[in-house]
Design a protein around this motif. Structure first.
Motif, PDB file in Angstrom:
ATOM      1  N   UNK A 132       0.818  -1.217   0.000  1.00  0.00           N
ATOM      2  CA  UNK A 132       0.000   0.000   0.000  1.00  0.00           C
ATOM      3  C   UNK A 132       0.847   1.261   0.000  1.00  0.00           C
ATOM      4  N   UNK A 133       2.167   1.126  -0.078  1.00  0.00           N
ATOM      5  CA  UNK A 133       3.034   2.282  -0.101  1.00  0.00           C
ATOM      6  C   UNK A 133       3.327   2.868   1.258  1.00  0.00           C
ATOM      7  N   UNK A 134       3.001   2.163   2.317  1.00  0.00           N
ATOM      8  CA  UNK A 134       3.214   2.662   3.675  1.00  0.00           C
ATOM      9  C   UNK A 134       4.568   2.170   4.169  1.00  0.00           C
ATOM     10  N   UNK A 135       5.328   3.072   4.777  1.00  0.00           N
ATOM     11  CA  UNK A 135       6.642   2.738   5.314  1.00  0.00           C
ATOM     12  C   UNK A 135       6.473   1.927   6.592  1.00  0.00           C
ATOM     13  N   UNK A 136       7.053   0.725   6.613  1.00  0.00           N
ATOM     14  CA  UNK A 136       6.907  -0.168   7.763  1.00  0.00           C
ATOM     15  C   UNK A 136       8.271  -0.702   8.162  1.00  0.00           C
ATOM     16  N   UNK A 137       8.321  -1.268   9.356  1.00  0.00           N
ATOM     17  CA  UNK A 137       9.548  -1.866   9.863  1.00  0.00           C
ATOM     18  C   UNK A 137       9.831  -3.154   9.098  1.00  0.00           C
ATOM     19  N   UNK A 138      11.067  -3.311   8.646  1.00  0.00           N
ATOM     20  CA  UNK A 138      11.464  -4.504   7.914  1.00  0.00           C
ATOM     21  C   UNK A 138      12.348  -5.396   8.760  1.00  0.00           C
ATOM     22  N   UNK A 139      13.218  -6.107   8.090  1.00  0.00           N
ATOM     23  CA  UNK A 139      14.094  -7.059   8.766  1.00  0.00           C
ATOM     24  C   UNK A 139      15.107  -6.324   9.633  1.00  0.00           C
ATOM     25  N   UNK A 140      15.520  -6.953  10.730  1.00  0.00           N
ATOM     26  CA  UNK A 140      16.565  -6.334  11.555  1.00  0.00           C
ATOM     27  C   UNK A 140      17.867  -6.218  10.785  1.00  0.00           C
ATOM     28  N   UNK A 141      18.626  -5.205  11.082  1.00  0.00           N
ATOM     29  CA  UNK A 141      19.953  -5.052  10.477  1.00  0.00           C
ATOM     30  C   UNK A 141      20.875  -6.086  11.097  1.00  0.00           C
ATOM     31  N   UNK A 142      21.502  -6.879  10.253  1.00  0.00           N
ATOM     32  CA  UNK A 142      22.253  -8.047  10.716  1.00  0.00           C
ATOM     33  C   UNK A 142      23.700  -7.634  10.981  1.00  0.00           C
ATOM     34  N   UNK A 143      23.944  -7.044  12.164  1.00  0.00           N
ATOM     35  CA  UNK A 143      25.282  -6.543  12.440  1.00  0.00           C
ATOM     36  C   UNK A 143      26.284  -7.657  12.691  1.00  0.00           C
ATOM     37  N   UNK A 144      25.838  -8.799  13.211  1.00  0.00           N
ATOM     38  CA  UNK A 144      26.794  -9.858  13.551  1.00  0.00           C
ATOM     39  C   UNK A 144      26.901 -10.927  12.494  1.00  0.00           C
ATOM     40  N   UNK A 145      26.121 -10.834  11.431  1.00  0.00           N
ATOM     41  CA  UNK A 145      26.263 -11.816  10.376  1.00  0.00           C
ATOM     42  C   UNK A 145      25.220 -12.880  10.387  1.00  0.00           C
ATOM     43  N   UNK A 146      24.655 -13.240  11.516  1.00  0.00           N
ATOM     44  CA  UNK A 146      23.622 -14.261  11.585  1.00  0.00           C
ATOM     45  C   UNK A 146      22.477 -13.711  12.418  1.00  0.00           C
ATOM     46  N   UNK A 147      21.326 -13.628  11.853  1.00  0.00           N
ATOM     47  CA  UNK A 147      20.177 -13.127  12.601  1.00  0.00           C
ATOM     48  C   UNK A 147      19.802 -14.089  13.716  1.00  0.00           C
ATOM     49  N   UNK A 148      19.339 -13.516  14.799  1.00  0.00           N
ATOM     50  CA  UNK A 148      18.946 -14.358  15.924  1.00  0.00           C
ATOM     51  C   UNK A 148      17.571 -14.942  15.693  1.00  0.00           C
ATOM     52  N   UNK A 149      17.387 -16.133  16.188  1.00  0.00           N
ATOM     53  CA  UNK A 149      16.113 -16.830  16.042  1.00  0.00           C
ATOM     54  C   UNK A 149      15.253 -16.514  17.248  1.00  0.00           C
ATOM     55  N   UNK A 150      14.169 -15.806  17.016  1.00  0.00           N
ATOM     56  CA  UNK A 150      13.314 -15.392  18.129  1.00  0.00           C
ATOM     57  C   UNK A 150      12.491 -16.568  18.627  1.00  0.00           C
ATOM     58  N   UNK A 151      12.251 -16.571  19.930  1.00  0.00           N
ATOM     59  CA  UNK A 151      11.382 -17.589  20.515  1.00  0.00           C
ATOM     60  C   UNK A 151       9.948 -17.105  20.456  1.00  0.00           C
ATOM     61  N   UNK A 152       9.111 -17.871  19.810  1.00  0.00           N
ATOM     62  CA  UNK A 152       7.715 -17.486  19.696  1.00  0.00           C
ATOM     63  C   UNK A 152       6.784 -18.541  20.310  1.00  0.00           C
ATOM     64  N   UNK A 153       7.319 -19.654  20.672  1.00  0.00           N
ATOM     65  CA  UNK A 153       6.461 -20.714  21.225  1.00  0.00           C
ATOM     66  C   UNK A 153       7.139 -21.339  22.450  1.00  0.00           C
ATOM     67  N   UNK A 154       6.346 -21.807  23.365  1.00  0.00           N
ATOM     68  CA  UNK A 154       6.852 -22.642  24.447  1.00  0.00           C
ATOM     69  C   UNK A 154       6.701 -24.090  24.021  1.00  0.00           C
ATOM     70  N   UNK A 155       7.760 -24.853  24.116  1.00  0.00           N
ATOM     71  CA  UNK A 155       7.742 -26.206  23.597  1.00  0.00           C
ATOM     72  C   UNK A 155       8.105 -27.179  24.696  1.00  0.00           C
ATOM     73  N   UNK A 156       7.773 -28.420  24.453  1.00  0.00           N
ATOM     74  CA  UNK A 156       8.124 -29.473  25.380  1.00  0.00           C
ATOM     75  C   UNK A 156       9.643 -29.652  25.388  1.00  0.00           C
TER      76      UNK A 156
END
Length: 1710
Positions: free
Chosen positions: A193-217
């Motif tokens: 829609x042409x709206x400015x939004x937040x994109x991917x994090x800037x990868x300063x260390x070379x590997x993006x961190x994997x966010x925790x979104x679920x609690x698992x067994x």
């Protein structure tokens, strides 16, 4: 990893360990990272844990920083007085918050990216900034330059060079040291829609961190981590390098299903291809055997391909346990289906954006995961004695199907949109349908993989992987092709031009990418321009009056390319030819299905060439309608005479083959000589005409700028320019230490040749340098025996490949002309290298032109990997294929023979070349080895004087030669070292390989090849700097403190010197003597070497000769050498002495010259293609194919029988005149009213939009044997007609005769000039005394000659001396006729040049600006005057005046063919006839002298049906081709108020038509345009407003008395004549919407006007030459009785004051 777990379980120890393990797995370089179980249970007491609940975005992720170290205190500088300090606003008071700026239009400078900054005081807001992308990391966290460059997007302030300064400006209000890694958090993008939004994090260390979104067994995750996630970290290096091709999109669908189910039909949408940009589409479906079926596909099945690659991969993973079970071990379970799917997802996640999935890598992942999960059993089987970790406790329950979808999403959370997981569909079929819909809707444009996971009715997993990335999908699909299919596909792509759509090769490759992209053919604009120049010269040969090349008789092109006897050069040209598509274009690909078979079109000029040349000669005799092009590449090689070979069969071979009588006399063989050094062939006895020379556009006079080139040529003159900077090391140098050593030995051994001594010294230097570099400190004492330059080159050679992860390196060229010395050098260097154990570090290659390349197996394997070549027998055939291979190339041979060198060439060591061969060719061809094409930035503002930046020195350079402030001067401008400011890439015009035939003949066409590419001085990086766009990026001196470190390139880029040197010309080392010679400038401003003898086979005519001038063009240099040099007796042109002749040029020889490596091979290959297309085009013609307009649909009355041959005079007199204009080219003028015509409301407008405003409809048809031709046609039959036969040029060609007559309309005597060739003087009558022209002879009406035409043909023409169809020889079937070209005075010379045997009538000077109507007027008046003269002359001989033939023909210069219609009861058929038949038929018409004007209907392919309904003869308007009776039409005058000498200058287009007129005596814009033209243009564009009742109203036209004026297409004009004896149609009952009176005379009376009826409100327009006559006309015609006038309705034309304006008055009918 720092996410808040508020509201969830507080025991988050497991989750932290899990994600730390994931990250460690991805980062680790160890063999097996620590398992999660070990970290969680065995090391729990060693690592205290604390959780502070901070979000991921609040962590300090700076490189090298310690999270446990105390923060650095920081005190903000006080803001400037009056500045804003509000959070979220900059100091200028502008809002920077993303929520406020999301919908604003932001201007981002080129090279900058929008990023989001986080302020500690505003954790919920993101601040919008613009940052130079060079200071940001890529998606892999690499290649970010140190330092900062940013702009404020609020107030627009630019040029912040420090992040501290920028942080203060945007009010971050920090308490710690501002760092970009800490506070620049996100990329900002615009959504759909042409709206400015937040994109991917800037990868300063070379590997993006994997966010925790679920609690698992906890047990499930532990099982998963042990099974697979630890296996992904190291496969990137094996696969990143393989998949960088970008050709077309492929959609690869892989399916893994665990149960069988019923068939489900999926309709593949036809718009699926549209979603992939109209590319070919492949859907590859992979099934697991016995575990499910693919849903049935229907619809667009042409875009679906099924394969079993993934199925095979899964099957192999299931067979892993059997390997161990067969040795008696306990049964081991295979990997579960869920785990296979999850491992596949993680594999896809870690793939780079330009990397394609590889089944072999996936199998390795499965194997390593399985081994990790069964480590105990496997180690027991292997019986290893290595230290074994303690046994692990039993694993928890396996991964369940319900956990798979969200675990897959967890895995993809770090890659943005790269991998998408769909898990909502109830079945695989419905999920596939949804995927297809997403593809069509374009919602997967940023997605490389779609993973579908669904649960079927049996509660079992079904999955599908849809690969949507363009690189990945194409690579997977191409892997399915068989070798033969792949060959055919590649051939198709190259020959069809698809390969030309590929982007240019990247100038640098990261350490993870080792593939080299080979692209062979892409025509550059300048090459196409040169090819067209060649074609133009071929046409000039055909058009010349002294040559014989009948292009019109050839229907195809064949060719043979002759190259020097060098294996490398031969294969260069063969491969370039194979990939250029020329063979397909010429229809030769059916007999040439491989590169090997393409060799038949290229021949080495040795004894093997004799048979091929003889075969070509025989084919030329057997195929007279084929044009054979003999291309002699590297034409300056072997110019020895065949008569002086002295028994050496290799000398004089070129002369005996290419200058033999059979080739010289063959009318269908054309020879093209191609060379970089044309002065060897430019002597007084040369065989090549100076008019047949084609020179490459020169950069000296900015000719190159005309072609919008993306490359800049770096050649000899540019190398010399770098020696004149005065600061820093130039690219062209000499080695003083080496020279001293060589000089000492030359004194000691005076009887030895200097080449022997210098070679031994050189090899000794290289040997010691290798020992010093390989031996380290132990052998440093030897360094004093080595020159600094030699040591530098050897260190660069060894260190670059060692530091590069892919083992890329540079080429060092060692030029040793003597083959014996070269063999010695090769043997010695190989021996030293092997003794030092460096045999796998670099290769030593002997470049002998007589033998093929030999490369060791280790380096062959490296090249195969880089080039992705699977053929185990492949070996490089050209030096270009050695790209990036660390090697020393010993190039031997007395002269380079056109071998092109790769772009990895960094040093050209020419220290052993001869110092005493003082010829210009010798020096320049040696220096030509370093010629180079640089890809330039398109910046027209600064032109050729843009500054150039050169990057800093290589890390492997010796400190003794390091110069941080080094500058190189190019084109007189300083080029400083600054790597990160690189603008130019190493891409040249061809890509990695280029195939040339002449000496470094060119950089073939495509992107990165051809020249001896390579690198330049280690401290030099050839990059022009744009001072306007980079004002702050100036080279910082040594005294600069903090900012200097930020200018250095990233460590990863510095690790590959080859990648950093892609845009650097090579460094050239010369003997001191040669260096001094070429750097010394003579009095003319040119290097002294240019004044040397061009070649040893020529000699100066005199020692007293002028020097070459610096301002001379290539053409002027050619004329200089042609004047001042003669060939020696052993030169092949020495026998070309013309005895008693002024020209000794071969009629069909061309010379193409251009500097080395500039692209000549691609130019002449392109020339061959366009020449072939032109020959085909010469047999065709584009003609207007338009249907007549304004035809009434009602039945027409037939006045003649359809089979009538001639019109009946009485019948024609009874036929009504058709006032309507039917010629479609007049569709944009006012329609002439006719009572018999009813317009079709649906016809006019639509056709006008299509034909008038866009283009006129044309058709292409083949020329008949009766066609008229332009100047490019010359055949044997019409040479005499054209006057090109030498026997007709002994005497002067033509004579100029004056002819004078008077005319009342022009008010003066008119003097014309006839240009009459000697062969045409019998058509005229001259006075016996003085030979004055008296008249043009006319035949009698009773004369009849079946081989002659009675009527003189006049063809008015202007600007069409080349394309006008004036050659009527074939159209007349050779019959005698009188044809006169009517031309303007200023075009007399050019028409006389192109048509020397045509009679020309030169119009007076006052007609120079007149149009076709004025020419017709003068022809008519002149013809009647001539008729009177001929009648007087004939009467003297006893004839009657009325017996003289009164007709002339007025013909358009574009009439090309004539057809006749054969009528039978069923249909009309057309056939081609000659103009002779047409004219004789018309001249034979009964009572022809009773007709005033006759013509013909224009041809139309769509007029056949309608033509059957038309009468064969009609009365109406005639156009284009007229038979005019000048006797009957004597009193028919043109508009006397519109004089023929009117200068037809156009009206300025910037002026509105309403400004062409003004009120009388008012101040107005004065236009330098004649008043008559202003009035006509005004009426044409504004008449629909002047006559409002007439617009689109055919039934109520405007009445125009005695004159037709164009009132525009919307207004219909009814023309009537006031003359007493004129015939007008009845206007009874017709109401006119307007009245136009234009300069009406006394014949127009009040009674005449009262015969006509007008609508109420109709408009009157009276036009007169002045205001007085305007008033008199109104009174005389009693107009005020029926018309109402206002004072404001009087106007005049707005012409200049010095010209008399025209006046007109408007009024309304009462």
């Amino acid at each position: 990893m720092g996410n808040s777990y508020t509201g969830h379980l507080q025991s988050t120890r497991f989750e932290e360990v899990l994600h730390n393990s994931i990250e460690a797995s991805l980062r680790s370089n160890t063999v097996v990272p620590r398992p999660v179980f070990t970290q969680l249970y065995l090391e729990a007491e060693q690592r205290p844990y604390s959780h502070d609940g901070r979000g991921d975005e609040d962590e300090d992720e700076e490189d090298g920083s310690d999270s446990n170290s105390p923060p650095i205190p920081y005190q903000m500088r006080p803001p400037p007085d009056g500045s804003c300090t509000t959070d979220g606003f900059c100091q200028a008071g502008k809002d920077l918050r993303l929520s406020s700026m999301a919908t604003e239009s932001l201007e981002v400078p080129p090279g900058f990216l929008l990023v989001g900054a986080k302020s500690p005081s505003m954790p919920d807001h993101i601040l919008v900034c613009a940052v130079d992308q060079r200071f940001l990391p890529d998606e892999c966290g690499r290649n970010a330059l140190l330092g900062f460059s940013g702009n404020c997007m609020g107030c627009g302030e630019k040029g912040f060079r420090y992040f501290t300064e920028f942080a203060d400006h945007i009010n971050l209000k920090l308490t710690t040291q501002p760092k970009k890694q800490k506070h620049l958090k996100y990329h900002l993008l615009r959504n759909a829609q042409g709206i400015l939004v937040k994109g991917a994090p800037i990868c300063w260390k070379g590997i993006g961190k994997i966010a925790q979104e679920f609690l698992v067994n906890k047990d499930t995750i532990l099982h998963f981590m042990r099974m697979g996630i630890l296996l992904y970290k190291r496969i990137a290096s094996a696969t990143l390098r393989w998949w960088n091709i970008d050709n077309y999109f492929l959609w690869v669908v892989s399916v893994l299903s665990t149960v069988k189910r019923e068939m489900y039909t999926i309709v593949v949408p036809t718009t699926l291809s549209w979603a992939s940009c109209s590319a070919r589409l492949f859907v590859c479906v992979f099934l697991s055997v016995g575990h499910g079926t693919l849903p049935h596909l229907c619809g667009n099945l042409g875009d679906v391909l099924v394969s079993g690659l993934l199925q095979k991969c899964y099957l192999n993973s299931q067979n892993l346990p059997r390997v161990y079970e067969q040795y008696g071990t306990a049964p081991i379970q295979p990997i579960s289906t869920e785990m296979l799917i999850l491992l596949t997802v993680y594999y896809l996640v870690q793939l780079a954006p330009d990397q394609a999935p590889l089944m072999e890598d996936l199998e390795q992942i499965f194997m390593r995961s399985w081994r990790e999960s069964h480590l105990t059993e496997i180690r027991q089987y292997q019986q290893t004695h290595a230290q074994i970790a303690p046994p692990l406790p039993c694993l928890a329950q396996p991964l369940t199907p319900s956990q798979l979808p969200w675990l897959a999403k967890l895995a993809t959370s770090s890659c943005g949109e790269g991998v998408l997981v769909l898990d909502t569909a109830p079945s695989l079929a419905e999920a596939l349908e949804e995927t297809f819909h997403r593809l069509v809707d374009g919602r997967l444009s940023q997605t490389n993989y779609v993973v579908i996971i669904c649960m079927n009715r049996s509660q079992e997993i079904e999955s599908c992987v849809v690969v949507t990335g363009k690189h990945q999908t194409r690579a997977l699909a191409e892997s399915l092709l068989s070798p033969s299919d792949c060959v055919r596909e590649i051939v198709h792509e190259l020959s069809s031009g698809m390969a030309a759509e590929l982007g240019s090769y990247f100038s640098s490759l990261g350490p993870g990418k080792t593939d080299l992209c080979l692209k062979w053919h892409e025509i550059r604009p300048i090459q196409l321009a040169v090819a067209r120049k060649l074609l133009s010269h071929v046409c000039a040969i055909a058009d010349s009056s002294t040559q014989n090349l009948d292009l019109g008789s050839f229907d195809k092109v064949e060719f043979l390319i002759c190259v020097p006897p060098s294996e490398v050069t031969f294969h260069q040209v063969v491969l370039h030819l194979w990939n250029s598509g020329l063979l397909r274009e010429l229809g030769l690909d059916q007999d040439c299905l491989s590169v090997k078979e393409a060799e038949q079109y290229v021949v080495k000029l040795n004894q093997s060439a004799v048979g091929k040349i003889n075969s070509l000669i025989q084919k030329s005799k057997m195929n007279p309608y084929t044009l054979f092009i003999l291309v002699h590449d590297h034409a300056h090689w072997d110019i020895s005479s065949g008569q002086c070979s002295g028994g050496d069969s290799s000398l004089g071979l070129v002369d005996s083959l290419l200058n033999c009588r059979q080739i010289r006399d063959a009318p269908n063989i054309l020879t093209l000589h191609v060379t970089s050094f044309p002065f060897t062939l430019q002597t007084q006895y040369t065989r090549i005409s100076p008019y047949n020379e084609i020179h490459w556009p020169s950069g000296f006079n900015n000719d190159v700028d005309l072609y919008h080139e993306k490359t800049k040529y770096f050649g000899v003159s540019e190398l010399l320019e770098t020696t004149r900077s005065g600061s820093g090391l130039p690219l062209l140098r000499y080695d003083s230490s080496f020279e001293s050593m060589a000089a000492a030995l030359e004194e000691r051994f005076p009887k030895l040749h200097s080449a022997v001594i210098r070679t031994h010294v050189l090899i000794q230097h290289y040997s010691l340098a290798l020992m010093v570099t390989a031996g380290g400190q132990a052998l440093q004492a030897l360094q004093k025996h080595i020159s600094v330059e030699t040591l530098e080159m050897v260190q660069c050679l060894l260190n670059t490949s060692q530091r590069c992860p892919s083992r890329h390196g540079h080429m060092l060229l060692l030029r040793i002309p003597s083959p014996a010395l070269a063999a010695f050098a090769h043997q010695r260097l190989c021996h030293v290298r092997n003794r030092l154990g460096l045999h796998k570090q670099f290769e030593v290659i002997l470049g002998d032109p007589c033998s093929a390349l030999t490369v060791g197996k280790h380096f062959l394997d490296q090249l195969r990997v880089w080039l992705k070549i699977l053929d185990p027998d492949w070996a490089p055939l050209t030096y270009l294929e050695l790209e990036a291979l660390p090697c020393i190339l010993i190039l031997t041979g007395m002269d380079p023979l056109g071998e092109s060198l790769p772009r990895s060439l960094k040093y050209c060591d020419l220290r052993v070349i001869s110092c005493w061969s003082l010829q210009r060719t010798t020096f320049e061809q040696e220096l030509g080895l370093a010629a180079y094409l640089l890809k330039t930035k398109q910046d027209v503002q600064h032109g050729p004087h843009a500054r150039c930046d050169l990057s800093e020195s290589d890390p492997e350079k010796l400190s003794s030669t390091d110069n941080e402030d080094e500058e190189v001067v190019v084109d007189g401008q300083y080029c400083k070292t600054r790597k990160h400011e690189r603008i130019l890439s190493r891409d040249s015009s061809i890509s990695l390989l280029s195939f040339n035939t002449s000496l470094n003949n060119e950089l073939p066409k495509l992107g990165n090849q051809a020249s001896p590419a390579g690198s330049q001085h280690p401290q030099s990086d050839w990059t022009p700097l744009d001072p306007d766009k980079q004002p702050n990026q100036r080279r910082q001196s040594k005294s600069t403190s903090s900012g200097s470190s930020s200018t250095r390139a990233s460590p990863l880029r510095q690790s590959c010197s080859w990648a950093r040197n892609l845009s650097r010309p090579p460094v050239v080392l010369l003997p001191k003597a040669v260096y001094d010679l070429i750097t010394t400038v003579d009095s003319s401003g040119l290097p002294k070497s240019t004044s040397f003898l061009p070649h040893s086979a020529v000699e100066w005519v005199s020692s007293f000769r002028p020097l070459l001038s610096k301002m001379m063009t290539c053409t002027e240099q050619s004329l200089y050498y042609r004047q001042w040099t003669v060939p020696k007796p052993h030169h092949m042109d020495s026998s070309n002495r013309a005895e008693g002749r002024t020209d000794n040029f071969h009629p069909r020889k061309l010379l193409l010259s251009g500097p080395p490596q500039v692209g000549k091979t691609g130019a002449y290959l392109q020339f061959l293609g366009i020449l072939s297309r032109m020959l085909i085009r010469l047999m065709e013609v584009d003609i207007y194919d338009e249907e007549d307009i304004n035809y009434c649909e009602k039945d027409l009355v037939r006045y003649h029988q359809p089979i009538a041959l001639w019109p009946n005079t009485d019948t024609v007199q009874g036929m009504p005149f058709d006032y309507t204009i039917h010629d479609p080219k007049y569709e944009d003028i006012s329609t002439v009213y006719s009572p018999d015509f009813t317009p079709n409301s649906n016809d006019g407008n639509s056709r006008r939009q299509e034909d008038v405003y866009l283009h006129r409809r044309t058709a292409r048809i083949k020329l008949s044997k009766y066609a008229a031709y332009n100047t490019y046609h010359h055949c044997e039959q019409c040479h005499q007609y054209m006057g090109f036969n030498p026997q007709y040029q002994v005497s002067p060609n033509s004579t100029l005769h004056a002819f004078t007559f008077s005319h009342l309309l022009l008010g003066e005597e008119i003097q014309l000039y006839f240009i009459i060739p000697k062969s045409k003087e019998h058509h005229f009558s001259f006075s016996q005394s003085g030979g004055q022209l008296e008249s043009m002879r006319l035949p009698l009406t009773s004369d009849w000659n079946p081989d002659a035409i009675k009527s003189p043909i006049f063809t008015p023409t202007t600007g069409r001396h080349e394309h006008g169809l004036f050659n009527l020889y074939h159209a007349m079937e050779g019959a005698a006729h009188l044809h006169i070209l009517v031309i303007k005075e200023y075009e007399m010379a050019v028409y006389k040049k192109y048509w020397p045997n045509h009679i020309m009538l030169v119009l007076p000077t006052i007609f120079n600006g007149a149009g076709i109507g004025a020419a017709h007027f003068l022809i008519k008046e002149l013809s009647y005057h001539n008729l009177e003269l001929e009648r007087s002359r004939r009467v003297e001989h006893g004839s009657r005046p009325q017996d003289v033939w009164p007709f002339i023909i007025l013909a358009d210069d574009s009439c090309v063919m004539w057809n006749s219609v054969d009528v039978d009861p069923k249909r009309w058929t057309e056939r081609n006839v000659s103009l002779k038949q047409v004219l004789q038929h018309m001249e034979s018409s009964p009572n022809i002298t009773q007709y005033g004007l006759c013509g013909m209907r224009k041809w139309s392919s769509r007029g056949g049906g309608a033509g059957q309904q038309k009468d064969p003869f009609s009365r109406g308007h005639l156009h284009d081709f007229l038979l005019l009776n000048v006797d009957l039409t004597q009193n028919v005058q043109y508009n006397q108020n519109r004089p023929p000498h009117l200068q037809m200058t156009d009206v300025p287009t910037t002026i509105q038509p309403t400004q062409y007129i003004c009120a009388p005596d008012s101040k107005h814009l004065f236009l330098a345009t004649p008043a008559q033209l202003l009035l006509e243009k005004y009426l044409q564009h504004t008449s629909h407003r002047l006559f409002p009742l007439s617009a689109q109203n055919y039934s109520h036209p405007v009445l125009s008395v005695d004159c037709y004026l164009n009132l525009g297409p919307e207004v219909t004009v009814c023309f009537v004549s006031s003359r007493p004896h004129s015939i007008n149609f009845s206007t009874t009952g017709l109401l006119f919407s307007g009245l136009l009176l234009y300069f009406c005379d006394s014949f127009v009376t009040p009674g005449f006007l009262k015969k006509f009826q007008f609508l109420k409100g109709a408009t009157l327009c009276v036009i007169c030459p002045n205001r007085s006559s305007l008033r008199q006309t109104v009174v005389r015609l009693e107009l005020e009785e029926e018309w109402r006038f206002r004072l404001s309705d009087e106007f005049q034309t707005a012409n200049a004051k010095e010209d008399q304006p025209l006046f007109f008055l408007t009024g309304k009918h009462i």
